[in-house]
Design a protein around this motif. Structure first.
Motif, PDB file in Angstrom:
ATOM      1  N   ASP A 175       0.817  -1.219   0.000  1.00 29.03           N
ATOM      2  CA  ASP A 175       0.000   0.000   0.000  1.00 29.03           C
ATOM      3  C   ASP A 175       0.847   1.264   0.000  1.00 29.03           C
ATOM      4  OD1 ASP A 175      -2.161  -1.653   0.001  1.00 29.03           O
ATOM      5  OD2 ASP A 175      -2.782  -1.242   2.069  1.00 29.03           O
ATOM      6  N   LYS A 176       1.999   1.219   0.647  1.00 27.49           N
ATOM      7  CA  LYS A 176       2.853   2.403   0.742  1.00 27.49           C
ATOM      8  C   LYS A 176       4.055   2.335  -0.199  1.00 27.49           C
ATOM      9  CE  LYS A 176       3.162   2.068   5.325  1.00 27.49           C
ATOM     10  NZ  LYS A 176       3.547   2.395   6.732  1.00 27.49           N
ATOM     11  N   ASN A 177       4.069   1.343  -1.078  1.00 25.48           N
ATOM     12  CA  ASN A 177       5.185   1.176  -2.006  1.00 25.48           C
ATOM     13  C   ASN A 177       4.927   1.905  -3.320  1.00 25.48           C
ATOM     14  OD1 ASN A 177       6.672  -0.399  -0.259  1.00 25.48           O
ATOM     15  ND2 ASN A 177       5.991  -2.347  -1.121  1.00 25.48           N
ATOM     16  N   PRO A 178       5.959   2.133  -4.135  1.00 30.89           N
ATOM     17  CA  PRO A 178       5.778   2.701  -5.470  1.00 30.89           C
ATOM     18  C   PRO A 178       4.773   1.877  -6.276  1.00 30.89           C
ATOM     19  CG  PRO A 178       8.084   2.789  -4.881  1.00 30.89           C
ATOM     20  CD  PRO A 178       7.400   2.006  -3.795  1.00 30.89           C
ATOM     21  N   PRO A 179       4.137   2.464  -7.290  1.00 34.65           N
ATOM     22  CA  PRO A 179       2.982   1.828  -7.945  1.00 34.65           C
ATOM     23  C   PRO A 179       3.264   0.509  -8.622  1.00 34.65           C
ATOM     24  CG  PRO A 179       3.667   3.824  -9.112  1.00 34.65           C
ATOM     25  CD  PRO A 179       4.381   3.827  -7.801  1.00 34.65           C
ATOM     26  N   HIS A 180       4.494   0.283  -9.098  1.00 33.81           N
ATOM     27  CA  HIS A 180       4.742  -0.962  -9.820  1.00 33.81           C
ATOM     28  C   HIS A 180       4.663  -2.192  -8.919  1.00 33.81           C
ATOM     29  CE1 HIS A 180       8.762   0.282  -8.427  1.00 33.81           C
ATOM     30  NE2 HIS A 180       9.159  -0.966  -8.563  1.00 33.81           N
ATOM     31  N   PHE A 181       4.822  -2.011  -7.605  1.00 33.71           N
ATOM     32  CA  PHE A 181       4.692  -3.146  -6.691  1.00 33.71           C
ATOM     33  C   PHE A 181       3.256  -3.669  -6.692  1.00 33.71           C
ATOM     34  CE2 PHE A 181       8.565  -1.204  -5.250  1.00 33.71           C
ATOM     35  CZ  PHE A 181       9.304  -2.201  -4.639  1.00 33.71           C
ATOM     36  N   GLY A 182       2.315  -2.790  -6.454  1.00 28.99           N
ATOM     37  CA  GLY A 182       0.922  -3.203  -6.386  1.00 28.99           C
ATOM     38  C   GLY A 182       0.392  -3.762  -7.684  1.00 28.99           C
ATOM     39  N   LEU A 183       0.863  -3.218  -8.802  1.00 27.80           N
ATOM     40  CA  LEU A 183       0.393  -3.703 -10.103  1.00 27.80           C
ATOM     41  C   LEU A 183       0.739  -5.173 -10.328  1.00 27.80           C
ATOM     42  CD1 LEU A 183       1.245  -0.655 -12.400  1.00 27.80           C
ATOM     43  CD2 LEU A 183      -1.042  -1.502 -11.830  1.00 27.80           C
ATOM     44  N   THR A 184       1.823  -5.648  -9.716  1.00 30.51           N
ATOM     45  CA  THR A 184       2.216  -7.046  -9.900  1.00 30.51           C
ATOM     46  C   THR A 184       1.182  -8.010  -9.340  1.00 30.51           C
ATOM     47  OG1 THR A 184       3.431  -7.167  -7.796  1.00 30.51           O
ATOM     48  CG2 THR A 184       4.663  -6.448  -9.752  1.00 30.51           C
ATOM     49  N   GLN A 185       0.315  -7.508  -8.459  1.00 28.35           N
ATOM     50  CA  GLN A 185      -0.666  -8.373  -7.814  1.00 28.35           C
ATOM     51  C   GLN A 185      -2.009  -8.370  -8.536  1.00 28.35           C
ATOM     52  OE1 GLN A 185       0.719 -10.338  -5.356  1.00 28.35           O
ATOM     53  NE2 GLN A 185       2.477  -9.211  -6.187  1.00 28.35           N
ATOM     54  N   HIS A 202      11.679  -7.132 -17.251  1.00 28.61           N
ATOM     55  CA  HIS A 202      11.644  -8.196 -16.260  1.00 28.61           C
ATOM     56  C   HIS A 202      10.908  -7.743 -15.006  1.00 28.61           C
ATOM     57  CE1 HIS A 202      14.488 -10.380 -18.717  1.00 28.61           C
ATOM     58  NE2 HIS A 202      14.377 -11.402 -17.900  1.00 28.61           N
ATOM     59  N   GLY A 203       9.954  -8.547 -14.591  1.00 27.56           N
ATOM     60  CA  GLY A 203       9.253  -8.317 -13.335  1.00 27.56           C
ATOM     61  C   GLY A 203       8.044  -7.428 -13.432  1.00 27.56           C
ATOM     62  N   TYR A 204       7.948  -6.603 -14.468  1.00 24.28           N
ATOM     63  CA  TYR A 204       6.807  -5.704 -14.615  1.00 24.28           C
ATOM     64  C   TYR A 204       5.705  -6.447 -15.352  1.00 24.28           C
ATOM     65  CZ  TYR A 204       9.315  -1.589 -12.849  1.00 24.28           C
ATOM     66  OH  TYR A 204       9.963  -0.691 -12.046  1.00 24.28           O
ATOM     67  N   ARG A 205       4.978  -7.261 -14.587  1.00 23.21           N
ATOM     68  CA  ARG A 205       3.961  -8.159 -15.126  1.00 23.21           C
ATOM     69  C   ARG A 205       3.114  -8.632 -13.953  1.00 23.21           C
ATOM     70  NH1 ARG A 205       5.286 -13.248 -13.535  1.00 23.21           N
ATOM     71  NH2 ARG A 205       7.379 -13.472 -12.694  1.00 23.21           N
ATOM     72  N   SER A 206       2.104  -9.424 -14.234  1.00 28.23           N
ATOM     73  CA  SER A 206       1.346 -10.069 -13.164  1.00 28.23           C
ATOM     74  C   SER A 206       2.162 -11.216 -12.586  1.00 28.23           C
ATOM     75  CB  SER A 206       0.015 -10.608 -13.684  1.00 28.23           C
ATOM     76  OG  SER A 206      -0.617 -11.382 -12.683  1.00 28.23           O
ATOM     77  N   HIS A 207       2.349 -11.188 -11.284  1.00 30.04           N
ATOM     78  CA  HIS A 207       3.086 -12.265 -10.631  1.00 30.04           C
ATOM     79  C   HIS A 207       2.161 -13.384 -10.173  1.00 30.04           C
ATOM     80  CE1 HIS A 207       7.299 -10.566 -10.186  1.00 30.04           C
ATOM     81  NE2 HIS A 207       6.637  -9.689 -10.910  1.00 30.04           N
ATOM     82  N   HIS A 208       0.940 -13.366 -10.659  1.00 28.27           N
ATOM     83  CA  HIS A 208       0.033 -14.490 -10.446  1.00 28.27           C
ATOM     84  C   HIS A 208       0.257 -15.575 -11.496  1.00 28.27           C
ATOM     85  CE1 HIS A 208      -3.066 -11.619  -8.350  1.00 28.27           C
ATOM     86  NE2 HIS A 208      -1.980 -11.846  -7.631  1.00 28.27           N
ATOM     87  N   TYR A 209       1.139 -15.306 -12.447  1.00 28.23           N
ATOM     88  CA  TYR A 209       1.369 -16.223 -13.563  1.00 28.23           C
ATOM     89  C   TYR A 209       2.840 -16.601 -13.643  1.00 28.23           C
ATOM     90  CZ  TYR A 209      -3.292 -15.009 -15.265  1.00 28.23           C
ATOM     91  OH  TYR A 209      -4.641 -14.837 -15.368  1.00 28.23           O
ATOM     92  N   TYR A 210       3.116 -17.738 -14.315  1.00 28.76           N
ATOM     93  CA  TYR A 210       4.483 -18.100 -14.649  1.00 28.76           C
ATOM     94  C   TYR A 210       5.089 -17.035 -15.550  1.00 28.76           C
ATOM     95  CZ  TYR A 210       4.346 -23.024 -13.136  1.00 28.76           C
ATOM     96  OH  TYR A 210       4.288 -24.187 -12.421  1.00 28.76           O
ATOM     97  N   GLU A 211       6.358 -16.753 -15.340  1.00 28.11           N
ATOM     98  CA  GLU A 211       7.093 -15.918 -16.292  1.00 28.11           C
ATOM     99  C   GLU A 211       7.752 -16.783 -17.353  1.00 28.11           C
ATOM    100  OE1 GLU A 211      10.441 -12.365 -16.312  1.00 28.11           O
ATOM    101  OE2 GLU A 211      10.405 -13.779 -14.655  1.00 28.11           O
TER     102      GLU A 211
END
Length: 511
Positions: A255-265, A282-291
């Motif tokens: 909640d208090k992190n830069p926006p790209h953290f929350g977007l991963t969820q 790298h990493g700027y994606r949904s982390h609910h899925y396999y990379e």
């Protein structure tokens, strides 16, 4: 006094807390014996949490912002100075076996790459090329993690020489014919796995150098446990997924992190504002899925099984590291060999809701396993919290070998710290992540207690108190109660940046 040998053994993308000696959920008996006979540094950091920049720092003694290989898909320019050149000049044999990744998978006229298609699969070329390469007299290379189609170079030649004429069955199209849907169990026989190749060739070179009575600087560079999560049997079932501690996100922690953290969820986040080169992020994606492999949502079973296989990959690698350590003893050169085991950067397997790597400078990603053994010189069975960085390896190796350290190296000499005669050589580490020219450009300063991350042209950032908040759940950046701390850390970060500027030569005159 006889010059010491330098043996650097690295894994790829290994979480700092995946050594069996300190984590009883996995088994690493050979790394454990290295720990028992050497010093383990618990506060070691990478200069960048991706492969090419960090690996280039190892052989240049400079940060990515200095040596120029600033992200994946760039190359380390050949006009830089490499530590192997210093060892060559001092009469050492120099070699690299395994993963280099100093050059990209694509090539242009201006920036040619021999690690690129189609050159990396021109086996006739590689039969006759073993260097020189970035300061190493001798190299034996490949570019694939597990079953990637990038397989080729010396590893493919070795498989054919070993009688594995169907080696393409174990790798993805278009190079091979393996079904992309297969995961966790890699059908390749262990005798043809690249761990076997790396250990065999490392040992052969050490035998050659011992017979010639030549000191050596040898980098044995393993590919595991970098995903895809694939390992041959029985290693794929060595660990019961249900018996392992599986990290997960803490509700509200972003909640208090830069926006790209929350977007991963989110399932379908929009990261287009960060896209600049079009080369992937790298990493700027949904982390609910396999990379890696087919895009597939991670089930609860997957989250457990991928950790079990990740641990299996580490345990298998440990077996082959053991054969290298055994060879040192067999050759009678263990007492005169500096052995360092570490990795290029860390890894997420559920921590903070994240998978793999990206622009998230948590300890999970930037902190490293780091063991040093040098019998009679480095204390045995000791744990130290003295801060280390991969950028320090080159100057420290040179110092231990009695070779002058080039002025342009910006890493620090850790030799007295390794020997236990100094408590520290640095009071901080810097980690850089520049993955796009302007939109993804961040740096982290970390000292014994605090960590601050700043972003280019952004007013957001991160501050974590690693003493009171070791899990990094409470970002203090915008907390007014910590405004004074923020100012202090920003000043310390600026000082650190000024302090790491290279000085290619000393001042020799008043004018």
């Amino acid at each position: 006094m006889k010059k010491p040998n330098i043996l650097l053994i690295t894994s790829d993308q290994q979480h700092w807390n995946t050594l069996g000696y300190f984590n009883n959920e996995l088994s690493t008996p050979n790394l454990d014996r290295l720990i028992q006979s050497g010093t383990t540094f618990t506060r070691a950091y990478c200069p960048n949490p991706t492969c090419t920049p960090s690996r280039a720092s190892i052989i240049t003694g400079q940060y990515p912002s200095q040596h120029g290989a600033w992200t994946l898909g760039t190359k380390l320019l050949e006009d830089r100075h490499f530590v192997g050149e210093d060892f060559n000049s001092a009469g050492y044999k120099t070699a690299l076996v395994g993963k280099a990744h100093f050059q990209p998978l694509s090539s242009t006229e201006e920036y040619p790459s021999i690690e690129a298609y189609p050159v990396l699969q021109d086996l006739e070329k590689w039969k006759h090329f073993h260097g020189p390469f970035y300061g190493f007299e001798h190299v034996e290379l490949t570019r694939n993690h597990t079953n990637e189609a990038h397989v080729g170079q010396h590893y493919a030649i070795w498989m054919e020489e070993k009688g594995c004429t169907n080696w393409r069955d174990y790798f993805l199209p278009p190079t091979g014919t393996m079904d992309p849907a297969i995961t966790y169990k890699w059908p390749i026989p262990e005798e043809y796995h690249y761990n076997t190749w790396i250990a065999e060739r490392t040992n052969a070179l050490m035998e050659q150098y011992a017979e010639e009575d030549k000191p050596f600087f040898l980098w044995s560079s393993f590919f595991d446990p970098h995903p895809e999560y694939l390992v041959p049997e029985p290693w794929d079932t060595m660990y019961d997924p249900d018996s392992l501690t599986i990290p997960d996100i803490v509700p509200g922690e972003h909640d208090k992190n830069p926006p790209h953290f929350g977007l991963t969820q989110m399932d379908n986040p929009d990261f287009s504002p960060w896209a600049e080169t079009g080369k992937g992020i790298h990493g700027y994606r949904s982390h609910h899925y396999y990379e890696y492999g087919e895009r597939k949502k991670l089930t609860d079973y997957d989250k457990k099984k991928l950790v079990a296989v990740y641990y299996g990959m580490i345990s298998m690698m440990d077996k082959y590291i053991g054969t290298i350590l055994d060879k040192l003893e067999e050759l009678g050169i263990a007492d005169n060999t500096v052995v360092v085991f570490t990795t290029d950067h860390g890894h997420f397997f559920g921590q903070h809701g994240l998978q793999a790597k990206g622009g998230f400078h948590y300890e999970d990603l930037i902190r490293l396993p780091f063991i040093v053994r040098y019998p009679g010189q480095v204390p045995a069975g000791v744990t130290s919290d003295a801060i280390q960085s991969l950028v320090d390896l080159a100057p420290t190796f040179l110092s231990l070998s009695g070779i002058p350290i080039p002025h342009a190296m910006t890493g620090v000499d850790q030799s007295e710290v390794w020997k236990g005669t100094a408590s520290s050589a640095r009071d901080h580490a810097i980690c850089e992540f520049r993955h796009e020219p302007t939109t993804i450009h961040q740096k982290t300063y970390v000292d014994q207690r605090y960590k601050i991350t700043v972003y280019y042209n952004q007013t957001y950032g991160e501050i974590f108190d690693l003493q009171d908040d070791p899990s990094e759940l409470n970002n203090l950046w915008d907390d007014p109660a910590y405004a004074a701390l923020k100012s202090e850390l920003l000043l310390k970060y600026i000082w650190a940046e000024l302090g790491k500027e290279p000085m290619p030569m000393p001042r020799i005159s008043g004018a």
